[in-house]
Design a protein around this motif. Structure first.
Motif, PDB file in Angstrom:
ATOM      1  N   UNK A 120      -0.734  -0.723   3.636  1.00 28.71           N
ATOM      2  CA  UNK A 120      -2.149  -0.398   3.834  1.00 28.71           C
ATOM      3  C   UNK A 120      -2.706  -0.889   5.159  1.00 28.71           C
ATOM      4  N   UNK A 121      -2.305  -2.059   5.597  1.00 26.75           N
ATOM      5  CA  UNK A 121      -2.899  -2.634   6.797  1.00 26.75           C
ATOM      6  C   UNK A 121      -2.068  -2.412   8.058  1.00 26.75           C
ATOM      7  N   UNK A 122      -0.790  -2.665   8.011  1.00 27.42           N
ATOM      8  CA  UNK A 122       0.049  -2.574   9.203  1.00 27.42           C
ATOM      9  C   UNK A 122       0.486  -1.136   9.477  1.00 27.42           C
ATOM     10  N   UNK A 123       1.098  -0.486   8.478  1.00 23.59           N
ATOM     11  CA  UNK A 123       1.479   0.926   8.618  1.00 23.59           C
ATOM     12  C   UNK A 123       0.216   1.788   8.592  1.00 23.59           C
ATOM     13  N   UNK A 124      -0.717   1.440   7.727  1.00 22.47           N
ATOM     14  CA  UNK A 124      -2.022   2.096   7.715  1.00 22.47           C
ATOM     15  C   UNK A 124      -2.176   3.250   6.749  1.00 22.47           C
ATOM     16  N   UNK A 125      -1.432   3.283   5.656  1.00 21.06           N
ATOM     17  CA  UNK A 125      -1.545   4.366   4.677  1.00 21.06           C
ATOM     18  C   UNK A 125      -2.297   3.866   3.453  1.00 21.06           C
TER      19      UNK A 125
END
Length: 109
Positions: A15-20
């Motif tokens: 959710x935070x680093x990859x952003x999905x």
């Protein structure tokens, strides 16, 4: 008993680093893509199996650019947020033969 010891790390990575992240908003079939480029990493590859299909995000820093690729199921609504990098990016969207959509970005730092 089953203990998900690293589940909070997995959530943070996706959710935070990859952003999905899935957007669970009634009947809306959507995901939000908001990758974190402001770190010391040179590249990221990650995916999330949503109830609408597999969503993949990968990016790589090269010299003064970031190359970003997003692959989603064809009919999925996608909200892509590049934060401060949005104005510095070149976008290409194409439908693939296997009922998927590919978004590619070249982001100038």
């Amino acid at each position: 008993s089953n203990h998900a010891m690293f589940s909070s790390y997995s959530y943070w990575l996706i959710a935070e680093l990859v952003g999905i992240s899935e957007q669970l908003d009634g009947e809306k079939h959507a995901v939000r893509i908001c990758p974190d480029f402001d770190n010391d990493l040179d590249f990221i590859n990650g995916s999330l199996l949503t109830k609408y299909g597999l969503v993949k995000v990968s990016w790589e820093k090269q010299d003064e650019t970031i190359n970003l690729e997003i692959i989603t199921p064809l009919d999925l609504e996608v909200d892509i947020n590049l934060k401060d990098y949005d104005a510095k990016s070149e976008e290409k969207k194409e439908n693939l033969a296997n009922n998927q959509t590919r978004y590619t970005y070249i982001i100038h730092q």
